[in-house]
Design a protein around this motif. Sequence first.
Motif, PDB file in Angstrom:
ATOM      1  N   HIS A  67      51.181  54.461  46.026  1.00 24.94           N
ATOM      2  CA  HIS A  67      49.507  55.004  45.684  1.00 24.94           C
ATOM      3  C   HIS A  67      49.263  55.424  44.551  1.00 24.94           C
ATOM      4  N   LEU A  70      38.850  54.207  48.462  1.00 24.62           N
ATOM      5  CA  LEU A  70      39.830  52.604  47.933  1.00 24.62           C
ATOM      6  C   LEU A  70      39.079  52.227  47.062  1.00 24.62           C
ATOM      7  N   TYR A  83      45.174  43.507  37.877  1.00 21.45           N
ATOM      8  CA  TYR A  83      44.111  43.774  39.919  1.00 21.45           C
ATOM      9  C   TYR A  83      44.913  45.243  39.670  1.00 21.45           C
ATOM     10  N   ASN A  89      39.193  48.974  44.016  1.00 16.20           N
ATOM     11  CA  ASN A  89      40.031  47.999  43.514  1.00 16.20           C
ATOM     12  C   ASN A  89      39.112  47.796  41.872  1.00 16.20           C
ATOM     13  N   ARG A  90      39.921  47.890  41.201  1.00 16.96           N
ATOM     14  CA  ARG A  90      39.120  46.998  39.662  1.00 16.96           C
ATOM     15  C   ARG A  90      39.819  45.571  39.163  1.00 16.96           C
ATOM     16  N   THR A  91      39.639  45.653  38.288  1.00 19.25           N
ATOM     17  CA  THR A  91      40.153  44.527  37.383  1.00 19.25           C
ATOM     18  C   THR A  91      39.921  44.649  35.381  1.00 19.25           C
ATOM     19  N   THR A 127      44.457  48.829  42.467  1.00 20.11           N
ATOM     20  CA  THR A 127      44.406  49.599  43.997  1.00 20.11           C
ATOM     21  C   THR A 127      44.188  50.835  43.486  1.00 20.11           C
ATOM     22  N   GLU A 128      43.796  51.894  43.773  1.00 20.80           N
ATOM     23  CA  GLU A 128      43.797  53.096  43.612  1.00 20.80           C
ATOM     24  C   GLU A 128      42.678  53.204  44.615  1.00 20.80           C
TER      25      GLU A 128
END
Length: 110
Positions: free
Chosen positions: A54, A82, A96, A84-86, A98-99
């Motif tokens: 993660h 959570l 992309y 999400n980013r791009t 997820t962190e």
Amino acid sequence: MNSLKNKVQLIGNLGNDPEIILMENGTKLAKFSLATNETYKNAKGEKITDTQWHNIVAWGKLAEISEDFLSKGKEVMIEGKLMNRTYETNEGEKRYITEIKCNELLMLGK
């Protein structure tokens, strides 16, 4: 109930020392990976360990705590949400990610 919509709790071990970034406004950002393990037995009775990785980000005071007290292998409990980013690479590829944005941090073990 609103606070339960996007909530993540993990207990695991740091995969690397936190990367500390000092922003232009003076705020610190800490980035590190966290490994969580699940153990089970397969059909043959063999013990199998499944490790999930993660990406964790911590801002401000939590980043400072991460910088001062966390290191590779340290066991921690993370609570956050959570995200999400791009982003686009220098070559123009869209990526992309997820962190987990850390809201609480508890150091466990030794």
